[in-house]
Motif scaffolding. Structure first.
Motif, mmCIF file in Angstrom:
data_model
loop_
_atom_site.group_PDB
_atom_site.id
_atom_site.type_symbol
_atom_site.label_atom_id
_atom_site.label_comp_id
_atom_site.label_asym_id
_atom_site.label_seq_id
_atom_site.Cartn_x
_atom_site.Cartn_y
_atom_site.Cartn_z
ATOM 1 N N VAL A 65 0.868 -1.177 0.000
ATOM 2 C CA VAL A 65 0.000 0.000 0.000
ATOM 3 C C VAL A 65 0.913 1.238 0.000
ATOM 4 O O VAL A 65 1.506 1.560 1.022
ATOM 5 C CB VAL A 65 -0.925 0.029 1.232
ATOM 6 N N PRO A 66 1.049 1.923 -1.160
ATOM 7 C CA PRO A 66 1.882 3.133 -1.195
ATOM 8 C C PRO A 66 1.093 4.362 -0.758
ATOM 9 O O PRO A 66 -0.075 4.526 -1.123
ATOM 10 C CB PRO A 66 2.282 3.232 -2.672
ATOM 11 N N ARG A 67 1.727 5.199 0.039
ATOM 12 C CA ARG A 67 1.088 6.423 0.516
ATOM 13 C C ARG A 67 2.090 7.568 0.466
ATOM 14 O O ARG A 67 3.275 7.377 0.765
ATOM 15 C CB ARG A 67 0.594 6.264 1.954
ATOM 16 N N THR B 281 7.587 8.576 -0.584
ATOM 17 C CA THR B 281 6.565 7.550 -0.722
ATOM 18 C C THR B 281 6.800 6.507 0.362
ATOM 19 O O THR B 281 7.901 5.971 0.482
ATOM 20 C CB THR B 281 6.614 6.874 -2.102
ATOM 21 N N ARG B 282 5.784 6.256 1.165
ATOM 22 C CA ARG B 282 5.872 5.206 2.195
ATOM 23 C C ARG B 282 5.066 4.008 1.704
ATOM 24 O O ARG B 282 3.866 4.096 1.482
ATOM 25 C CB ARG B 282 5.322 5.694 3.532
ATOM 26 N N ILE B 283 5.766 2.903 1.506
ATOM 27 C CA ILE B 283 5.123 1.675 1.036
ATOM 28 C C ILE B 283 4.955 0.745 2.234
ATOM 29 O O ILE B 283 5.936 0.300 2.830
ATOM 30 C CB ILE B 283 5.963 0.980 -0.053
ATOM 31 N N ALA C 26 6.612 -4.373 6.695
ATOM 32 C CA ALA C 26 7.664 -3.358 6.641
ATOM 33 C C ALA C 26 7.103 -2.051 6.127
ATOM 34 O O ALA C 26 6.134 -2.027 5.352
ATOM 35 C CB ALA C 26 8.820 -3.818 5.750
ATOM 36 N N ASP C 27 7.715 -0.972 6.554
ATOM 37 C CA ASP C 27 7.470 0.348 5.982
ATOM 38 C C ASP C 27 8.712 0.748 5.202
ATOM 39 O O ASP C 27 9.808 0.852 5.770
ATOM 40 C CB ASP C 27 7.184 1.379 7.080
ATOM 41 N N ILE C 28 8.542 0.951 3.902
ATOM 42 C CA ILE C 28 9.644 1.283 3.000
ATOM 43 C C ILE C 28 9.505 2.756 2.623
ATOM 44 O O ILE C 28 8.429 3.200 2.213
ATOM 45 C CB ILE C 28 9.605 0.389 1.746
ATOM 46 N N ILE C 29 10.579 3.511 2.766
ATOM 47 C CA ILE C 29 10.563 4.950 2.516
ATOM 48 C C ILE C 29 11.442 5.263 1.309
ATOM 49 O O ILE C 29 12.634 4.936 1.294
ATOM 50 C CB ILE C 29 11.073 5.740 3.746
ATOM 51 N N VAL C 30 10.849 5.908 0.291
ATOM 52 C CA VAL C 30 11.554 6.237 -0.953
ATOM 53 C C VAL C 30 11.410 7.730 -1.217
ATOM 54 O O VAL C 30 10.288 8.246 -1.224
ATOM 55 C CB VAL C 30 10.978 5.441 -2.149
ATOM 56 N N GLU D 96 10.475 7.408 -8.877
ATOM 57 C CA GLU D 96 9.054 7.147 -9.029
ATOM 58 C C GLU D 96 8.833 5.641 -8.904
ATOM 59 O O GLU D 96 9.694 4.841 -9.287
ATOM 60 C CB GLU D 96 8.534 7.652 -10.373
ATOM 61 N N ILE D 97 7.716 5.269 -8.326
ATOM 62 C CA ILE D 97 7.410 3.856 -8.100
ATOM 63 C C ILE D 97 6.514 3.360 -9.223
ATOM 64 O O ILE D 97 5.474 3.958 -9.517
ATOM 65 C CB ILE D 97 6.696 3.652 -6.749
#
Length: 255
Positions: free
Chosen positions: A193-195, A216-218, A233-237, A243-244
């Motif tokens: 879930v990207p936010r 972007t927090r995935i 997990a929370d992935i931070i980009v 861009e995802i």
């Protein structure tokens, strides 16, 4: 009532607009800081902080003994999230970066027996306070920070196995899917879930961006064949650099 914008942010916003309008072209030197500070009616420290923000964003570059120049626009790269990368016996991040011809690496720190916070417990379908292994990651490509991750795994699944710590043991660096497979847990699905979010100070320091910059927090959770969550997990980009993109396989009709 909204808080008033700091003076350096107002100056940075206006400089950004002037650059976008083409008032200064790529490679052109801006007026001196003293002149710009006078034009904006601010002190030199405020002007310097505004320019430093635009340097971090990639709009300007400082040249020692020469001044500040408009920089060639930074190319926004694409990060692919796809099913076939998860199916490989390797880290999905390593697979993605190596396909782009980039050298990869990461730094990690794991802690065992960390009580699950309520929001993590909900994602893992366990009780708040149940012991987990939490691992913090900083992922690098070509030596530069690309993304951060905070991973949680229930110790009820991995606690008595050789893979309890993700980056130690025989399957270090192989990724969640391969590690879980080694102890008989078959990962069947990954839900992401990207936010949009804003960088915290700690995230900004690690990623080389500014506090409050868009990221972007995935929120990713792996499930086994029975639907049990086995890792979240929370992935931070950083949004300004990456861009995802999601690659979705389409099954071909038979016949």
């Amino acid at each position: 009532m909204a808080a008033e914008q700091p003076p350096y942010m107002r100056v940075a916003d206006d400089l950004r607009r002037r650059i976008a309008r083409g008032e200064w072209s790529v490679g052109q030197r801006l007026p001196s800081r003293a002149q710009l500070a006078l034009d904006y009616g601010v002190g030199p420290n405020v002007l310097q902080k505004a320019q430093e923000r635009l340097i971090v964003e990639g709009l300007l570059e400082g040249r020692a003994g020469s001044g500040t120049y408009v920089r060639e626009p930074r190319r926004r790269l694409r990060m692919i999230r796809s099913r076939h990368r998860e199916q490989r016996r390797d880290s999905p991040f390593r697979s993605d970066m190596e396909e782009q011809g980039r050298s990869v690496g990461w730094e990690s720190h794991s802690e065992a027996r960390i009580p699950a916070p309520e929001h993590i417990a909900e994602r893992l379908a366990i009780e708040p306070g149940d012991p987990c292994v939490r691992t913090l990651y900083e992922f690098l490509a070509d030596g530069q920070p690309v993304q951060l991750s905070e991973s949680w795994e229930p110790m009820a699944i991995t606690g008595d196995t050789p893979v309890v710590l993700p980056e130690l043991g025989p399957f270090a660096g192989k990724g969640v899917v391969e590690r879980m497979r080694s102890i008989g847990v078959v990962v069947a699905t990954a839900v992401e879930v990207p936010r949009p979010s804003r960088a915290t100070q700690a995230q900004a320091n690690l990623l080389g961006v500014s506090l409050g910059d868009l990221v972007t927090r995935i929120e990713r959770t792996y499930h086994d064949v029975d639907g049990r969550p086995v890792e979240t997990a929370d992935i931070i980009v950083p949004d300004a650099r990456w861009e995802i993109a999601y690659e979705i396989a389409v099954e071909r009709p038979e016949g």
